[in-house]
Design a protein around this motif. Structure first.
Motif, PDB file in Angstrom:
ATOM      1  N   VAL A   5     -66.728 -45.574  -8.318  1.00 13.61           N
ATOM      2  CA  VAL A   5     -67.913 -46.338  -7.923  1.00 13.61           C
ATOM      3  C   VAL A   5     -67.955 -46.457  -6.400  1.00 13.61           C
ATOM      4  O   VAL A   5     -66.981 -46.884  -5.767  1.00 13.61           O
ATOM      5  N   GLN A   6     -69.092 -46.101  -5.833  1.00 17.63           N
ATOM      6  CA  GLN A   6     -69.289 -46.150  -4.385  1.00 17.63           C
ATOM      7  C   GLN A   6     -70.554 -46.946  -4.075  1.00 17.63           C
ATOM      8  O   GLN A   6     -71.662 -46.501  -4.361  1.00 17.63           O
ATOM      9  N   ARG A   7     -70.373 -48.105  -3.464  1.00 16.05           N
ATOM     10  CA  ARG A   7     -71.519 -48.937  -3.099  1.00 16.05           C
ATOM     11  C   ARG A   7     -71.925 -48.761  -1.650  1.00 16.05           C
ATOM     12  O   ARG A   7     -73.060 -49.059  -1.283  1.00 16.05           O
ATOM     13  N   ARG A   8     -70.990 -48.315  -0.828  1.00 15.63           N
ATOM     14  CA  ARG A   8     -71.313 -48.093   0.588  1.00 15.63           C
ATOM     15  C   ARG A   8     -70.514 -46.904   1.082  1.00 15.63           C
ATOM     16  O   ARG A   8     -69.527 -46.490   0.465  1.00 15.63           O
ATOM     17  N   ALA A  12     -64.862 -46.298  -1.908  1.00 18.98           N
ATOM     18  CA  ALA A  12     -65.079 -45.999  -3.318  1.00 18.98           C
ATOM     19  C   ALA A  12     -63.846 -46.433  -4.092  1.00 18.98           C
ATOM     20  O   ALA A  12     -62.719 -46.321  -3.605  1.00 18.98           O
ATOM     21  N   LEU A  17     -69.029 -48.722 -15.392  1.00 24.23           N
ATOM     22  CA  LEU A  17     -70.482 -48.763 -15.295  1.00 24.23           C
ATOM     23  C   LEU A  17     -71.077 -48.541 -16.677  1.00 24.23           C
ATOM     24  O   LEU A  17     -70.419 -48.019 -17.586  1.00 24.23           O
ATOM     25  N   GLY A  60     -76.648 -46.550   2.720  1.00 19.37           N
ATOM     26  CA  GLY A  60     -75.647 -46.354   1.688  1.00 19.37           C
ATOM     27  C   GLY A  60     -76.051 -45.214   0.789  1.00 19.37           C
ATOM     28  O   GLY A  60     -77.202 -44.757   0.812  1.00 19.37           O
ATOM     29  N   SER A  63     -76.643 -42.420  -4.866  1.00 21.17           N
ATOM     30  CA  SER A  63     -75.953 -42.434  -6.151  1.00 21.17           C
ATOM     31  C   SER A  63     -74.725 -43.335  -6.067  1.00 21.17           C
ATOM     32  O   SER A  63     -73.930 -43.214  -5.123  1.00 21.17           O
ATOM     33  N   PRO A  64     -74.541 -44.252  -7.035  1.00 21.59           N
ATOM     34  CA  PRO A  64     -73.356 -45.117  -7.015  1.00 21.59           C
ATOM     35  C   PRO A  64     -72.079 -44.397  -7.422  1.00 21.59           C
ATOM     36  O   PRO A  64     -70.988 -44.966  -7.324  1.00 21.59           O
TER      37      PRO A  64
END
Length: 314
Positions: A5-8, A12, A17, A60, A63-64
């Motif tokens: 998961v990568q929010r910024r 990661a 999810l 950002g 894609s998360p």
């Protein structure tokens, strides 16, 4: 589902999810493997910054979940999809392949080649497709030089050029020499010992380290230098500065630079499938990581330690 998961940019972590839902023209894949290339590192870090202005997200990532190369099994069909059914084994690209499930547009999927594993199939799409598009127009008997021949794109480039009937010279580091020879290169230069010599009809530059003047001097009259990418140029433009500079030189020489912007399409991936099933192409898979170590896989590629393709299995 388990996923990276990568929010910024620049951060990661492993996480959980919801399973995504396929939309119009999409299918839901049970991901079995995901290929890793330098593009994943660029999208994880947001560097060079020029990428953010090219549509990948200013503040950002869009894609998360990182990851683009994918191989897996169709689990659900979205509206308007024809040509695929639940249970089909496929490969191609999508957004978010570092996860147990991912949604992929059918415009970027092809049937997995018979006789190879999901791990091998996941190594094919981006690197193999890039090499295939970069070598368009090669004729039997022409001389092709592949710089970075032991990496992802380069390992496919050597094989595809040979399949097209070219005389192929590969350039790589010492520990990749035997790999490049095994892929069919007619000559191999270990750049830690000596630089390449001779002149060529096409240079596929997957390394990006040599100046444009050196490349142009090694090209035959009316030859081509295909620039796949470069990891130089800093955080602003990265290797794009080399491609931009090459365009300024083109009007003054019959030897042409071709900055390659490859496309991810089902028909390109289907060409790769045909080559694999004909025995002309194989995925040179180097190191394989589990999903829990996907970020280590990205670091492995970024460090340039990878020989052939690095793959994450799910």
């Amino acid at each position: 589902m388990k996923a990276v998961v990568q929010r910024r940019y620049g951060s990661a972590v492993p996480g959980d999810l919801d399973v995504p839902v396929p939309g119009q023209g999409e299918v839901l894949l049970e991901v079995r493997a995901a290929g890793v290339d330098m593009g994943v590192w660029h999208l994880l870090t947001g560097k060079p910054y020029l990428l953010r202005f090219l549509g990948f997200g200013l503040r950002g990532p869009k894609s998360p979940v990182p990851g683009r190369d994918v191989a897996g099994v169709v689990k659900e069909i979205g509206p308007g999809v024809t040509g695929f059914a639940v249970g089909d084994e496929v490969f191609g690209t999508c957004d978010g392949s570092f996860a147990e499930y991912a949604v992929a547009p059918v415009s970027r999927l092809a049937r997995k080649p018979d006789g190879i594993s999901f791990t091998e199939a996941a190594a094919l799409p981006i690197s193999g497709g890039t090499a295939l598009q970069g070598l368009r127009g090669i004729r039997p008997g022409q001389r092709v030089l592949v710089l970075g021949a032991g990496g992802g794109v380069g390992s496919f480039g050597v094989q595809i050029a040979k399949a097209l009937g070219a005389h192929v010279t590969g350039v790589c580091s010492t520990r990749k020499v035997e790999l490049v020879r095994s892929l069919g290169a007619d000559e191999v230069f270990d750049y830690t010992v000596e630089d390449f010599s001779g002149t060529y009809d096409l240079i596929l530059d997957c390394g990006g380290a040599r100046p444009l003047s050196r490349l142009r001097g090694a090209t035959n009259e009316r030859g081509r230098i295909v620039l796949v990418g470069a990891e130089t140029g800093g955080s602003i433009t990265g290797g794009f500065h080399k491609s931009l500079g090459s365009l300024l030189l083109n009007p003054f020489s019959s030897r042409k630079f071709v900055p390659l912007m490859s496309t991810e399409r089902a028909d390109v991936f289907d060409e790769l499938r045909v080559l694999v099933e004909a025995g002309s192409l194989k995925a040179a898979v180097g190191k394989v990581f589990p999903l829990s170590e996907a970020l280590d896989a990205v670091d492995h590629v970024y460090s340039r330690r990878s020989a052939g393709k690095t793959v994450v299995t799910i």
